[in-house]
Design an enzyme around this catalytic site. Structure first.
Site, PDB file in Angstrom:
ATOM      1  N   THR A   1       0.760  -1.350   0.134  1.00  0.00           N
ATOM      2  CA  THR A   1      -0.232   0.061  -0.120  1.00  0.00           C
ATOM      3  C   THR A   1       0.879   1.140   0.100  1.00  0.00           C
ATOM      4  O   THR A   1       0.385   2.333  -0.594  1.00  0.00           O
ATOM      5  CB  THR A   1      -0.816   0.033   1.266  1.00  0.00           C
ATOM      6  OG1 THR A   1      -1.715  -1.061   1.129  1.00  0.00           O
ATOM      7  CG2 THR A   1      -1.813   1.416   1.461  1.00  0.00           C
TER       8      THR A   1
ATOM      9  N   ASP B   1       1.752  -6.699  -4.454  1.00  0.00           N
ATOM     10  CA  ASP B   1       0.875  -6.828  -3.263  1.00  0.00           C
ATOM     11  C   ASP B   1       1.453  -8.008  -2.560  1.00  0.00           C
ATOM     12  O   ASP B   1       1.795  -9.150  -3.018  1.00  0.00           O
ATOM     13  CB  ASP B   1      -0.588  -7.052  -3.615  1.00  0.00           C
ATOM     14  CG  ASP B   1      -1.571  -7.043  -2.474  1.00  0.00           C
ATOM     15  OD1 ASP B   1      -2.329  -6.151  -2.496  1.00  0.00           O
ATOM     16  OD2 ASP B   1      -1.459  -7.694  -1.731  1.00  0.00           O
ATOM     17  N   SER B   2       1.506  -7.823  -1.198  1.00  0.00           N
ATOM     18  CA  SER B   2       2.287  -8.703  -0.461  1.00  0.00           C
ATOM     19  C   SER B   2       1.645 -10.051  -0.361  1.00  0.00           C
ATOM     20  O   SER B   2       2.082 -11.228   0.145  1.00  0.00           O
ATOM     21  CB  SER B   2       2.594  -8.286   0.869  1.00  0.00           C
ATOM     22  OG  SER B   2       1.741  -8.413   1.886  1.00  0.00           O
ATOM     23  N   SER B   3       0.397 -10.059  -0.861  1.00  0.00           N
ATOM     24  CA  SER B   3      -0.469 -11.434  -0.797  1.00  0.00           C
ATOM     25  C   SER B   3       0.000 -12.277  -1.891  1.00  0.00           C
ATOM     26  O   SER B   3       0.121 -13.694  -1.877  1.00  0.00           O
ATOM     27  CB  SER B   3      -1.875 -11.345  -1.064  1.00  0.00           C
ATOM     28  OG  SER B   3      -2.428 -10.577  -0.238  1.00  0.00           O
TER      29      SER B   3
ATOM     30  N   ASP C   1       0.088  -7.190   4.707  1.00  0.00           N
ATOM     31  CA  ASP C   1      -0.564  -8.371   4.825  1.00  0.00           C
ATOM     32  C   ASP C   1       0.351  -9.589   5.224  1.00  0.00           C
ATOM     33  O   ASP C   1       0.005 -10.407   6.228  1.00  0.00           O
ATOM     34  CB  ASP C   1      -1.280  -8.784   3.805  1.00  0.00           C
ATOM     35  CG  ASP C   1      -2.511  -7.564   3.437  1.00  0.00           C
ATOM     36  OD1 ASP C   1      -2.990  -6.868   4.472  1.00  0.00           O
ATOM     37  OD2 ASP C   1      -2.994  -7.697   2.347  1.00  0.00           O
TER      38      ASP C   1
ATOM     39  N   THR D   1       2.868 -10.347  14.417  1.00  0.00           N
ATOM     40  CA  THR D   1       1.685 -10.852  13.679  1.00  0.00           C
ATOM     41  C   THR D   1       0.763  -9.620  13.351  1.00  0.00           C
ATOM     42  O   THR D   1       0.966  -8.537  14.162  1.00  0.00           O
ATOM     43  CB  THR D   1       0.705 -11.573  14.941  1.00  0.00           C
ATOM     44  OG1 THR D   1       1.594 -12.879  15.199  1.00  0.00           O
ATOM     45  CG2 THR D   1      -0.421 -11.945  14.231  1.00  0.00           C
TER      46      THR D   1
ATOM     47  N   GLN E   1      -3.823 -21.470  19.541  1.00  0.00           N
ATOM     48  CA  GLN E   1      -4.763 -20.454  19.070  1.00  0.00           C
ATOM     49  C   GLN E   1      -4.688 -19.060  19.770  1.00  0.00           C
ATOM     50  O   GLN E   1      -5.103 -17.987  19.071  1.00  0.00           O
ATOM     51  CB  GLN E   1      -6.002 -21.065  18.736  1.00  0.00           C
ATOM     52  CG  GLN E   1      -6.284 -22.098  17.816  1.00  0.00           C
ATOM     53  CD  GLN E   1      -7.624 -22.834  17.542  1.00  0.00           C
ATOM     54  OE1 GLN E   1      -8.483 -22.092  17.733  1.00  0.00           O
ATOM     55  NE2 GLN E   1      -7.616 -24.008  17.390  1.00  0.00           N
ATOM     56  N   CYS E   2      -4.598 -19.048  20.821  1.00  0.00           N
ATOM     57  CA  CYS E   2      -4.550 -17.754  21.791  1.00  0.00           C
ATOM     58  C   CYS E   2      -3.265 -16.806  21.067  1.00  0.00           C
ATOM     59  O   CYS E   2      -2.212 -17.197  20.804  1.00  0.00           O
ATOM     60  CB  CYS E   2      -3.991 -18.208  23.227  1.00  0.00           C
ATOM     61  SG  CYS E   2      -5.458 -19.295  24.013  1.00  0.00           S
TER      62      CYS E   2
HETATM   63  N1  ASP Z   1      -2.682  -5.556   0.580  1.00  0.00           N
HETATM   64  C1  ASP Z   1      -1.696  -4.775   1.037  1.00  0.00           C
HETATM   65  C2  ASP Z   1      -0.333  -5.544   0.925  1.00  0.00           C
HETATM   66  O1  ASP Z   1      -0.110  -6.409   1.996  1.00  0.00           O
HETATM   67  C3  ASP Z   1      -1.874  -4.313   2.281  1.00  0.00           C
HETATM   68  C4  ASP Z   1      -0.574  -3.406   2.771  1.00  0.00           C
HETATM   69  O2  ASP Z   1       0.228  -2.898   2.026  1.00  0.00           O
HETATM   70  O3  ASP Z   1      -0.871  -3.179   4.062  1.00  0.00           O
HETATM   71  O4  ASP Z   1       0.461  -5.491  -0.087  1.00  0.00           O
END
Ligand code: ASP
Length: 359
Positions: free
Chosen positions: A17, A61-63, A94, A170, A282-283
């Protein structure tokens, strides 16, 4: 301007972003270039350090981040290691915690700062959090101790007012500027009027050991989240998947799971076949203690390894890293219970909370 005595920082723009711009037709955010970043932050020129930049082509995008790109990032740091005092990695939030964890394991004997940052709003937007994050990250990457050594020779995430150890983080909030948490290890620095460094919490490298980068990952790993009603058929099939080498099992509370005969049998069969099964809770905070309840002890008896207080992000990337280096399942289990980069809390590793240096 005299640039000779100033510290130098390499900015590595991977995407996210912070450097995105809105597509006027679709309304979606798309990656832009590093020039776009510097145009919007002319203050960069006022910082007391020399800044150079490189960027992923194309920025992502980091996804879309993946181990091949972790390798690319490790190569960039390694190839430029002797030329810069510190590194700032601009990365989407992300999956930033995964990349920061992967880099913590990949950069053995790191003795310079590698500071990840990003933003929740693009740099071009008036209320952006990106500008402050970027400037603070550069300050931290170039900060020195009174003896001239780097202040934070670790892989970290800087987001808003906290500097966190990368392999402890996290992403905890999709909305707030304060997006990251390190539930099981305190911040390395707090950012306010001053940047307050907690020096006793920061790892000190052995200055005699040169950087030893690693570039191998094995992705035959899966995360399995338990929930009440989870089915035998599904668990058994997952554990028998061809090629599966490790499972990050997200259990209840202090590392507990349903006490069903089929469940412990399926787990036991898998660990006997050499599948490494890590028990993480999971905590969001706290540690696994399998001895505490019968529902946890059964897992210990079935050959499950405690993940203690390690995050899912660090557990997944550490498994990929160790498996990529060809360790046997028993060696992987042993190393998962050894702190490589400060990712799990061992008794000897307990931080002293109040020792700080302020700048
Ligand atoms: N979807 C974006 C990413 O992880 C969100 C961000 O940049 O914070 O690339």
């Amino acid at each position: 301007m005299n640039t000779a005595n100033k510290p130098s920082v390499l900015l590595i723009y991977t995407g996210g972003t912070i450097g995105m711009i809105r597509n006027t037709e679709t309304g979606a955010l798309e990656s832009f270039t590093f020039d776009h970043l510097s145009q919007h932050i002319p203050e960069l020129r006022q910082l007391q350090c020399n800044i150079a930049s490189v960027q992923f082509d194309p920025p992502i995008d980091s996804s879309n981040m993946e181990p091949a790109l972790w390798v690319e990032l490790a190569h960039i740091v390694c190839d430029n290691y002797d030329r810069y005092d510190g590194f700032v990695v601009l990365h989407g939030s992300d999956t930033m915690a995964y990349t920061a964890s992967a880099m913590s394991f990949a950069l053995e004997n790191l003795s310079k700062p590698v500071i990840f940052t990003g933003s929740q709003l693009p740099i071009g937007i008036l209320r952006t959090d990106g500008k402050e994050n970027l400037i603070t990250a550069i300050e931290i990457a170039s900060a020195k101790r009174p003896d001239g050594s780097p202040m934070v020779p670790e892989v970290c995430i800087l987001f808003q007012d906290r500097l966190l150890r990368g392999c402890r983080t996290t992403k905890a909030n999709a909305e707030h500027f304060n997006a990251f948490r390190s539930h099981n290890y305190p911040s390395l620095a707090d950012v306010g009027v001053h940047i307050n460094y907690y020096t006793r919490r920061i790892r000190r490298p052995d200055p005699d050991k040169p950087l030893k980068p690693h570039f191998l990952y094995d992705t035959n790993v899966i995360v399995l989240t338990l929930f009440p009603g989870i089915q035998e058929r599904i668990v058994s099939q997952v554990l028998r998947m061809e090629g599966l080498k490790a499972v990050v099992m997200k259990t209840f509370g202090t590392g507990n799971a349903p006490q069903k005969e089929w469940f412990s049998r399926a787990i036991h069969e898998a660990t006997e076949r050499g599948v490494v099964i890590m028990n993480v809770t999971q905590c969001p905070s706290g540690s696994v203690e399998m001895e505490r309840y019968e529902t946890g002890r059964q897992l210990l008896e079935a050959g499950v390894t405690s993940g203690y207080d390690c995050t899912v992000e660090a557990t997944v990337t550490k498994l990929m890293f160790l498996l990529g280096h060809g360790y046997t399942p028993d060696e992987v289990r042993r190393l998962m219970n050894t702190s490589i980069a400060g990712e799990i809390t061992l008794e000897s590793d307990r931080p002293l909370q109040y020792d700080s240096l302020s700048f």
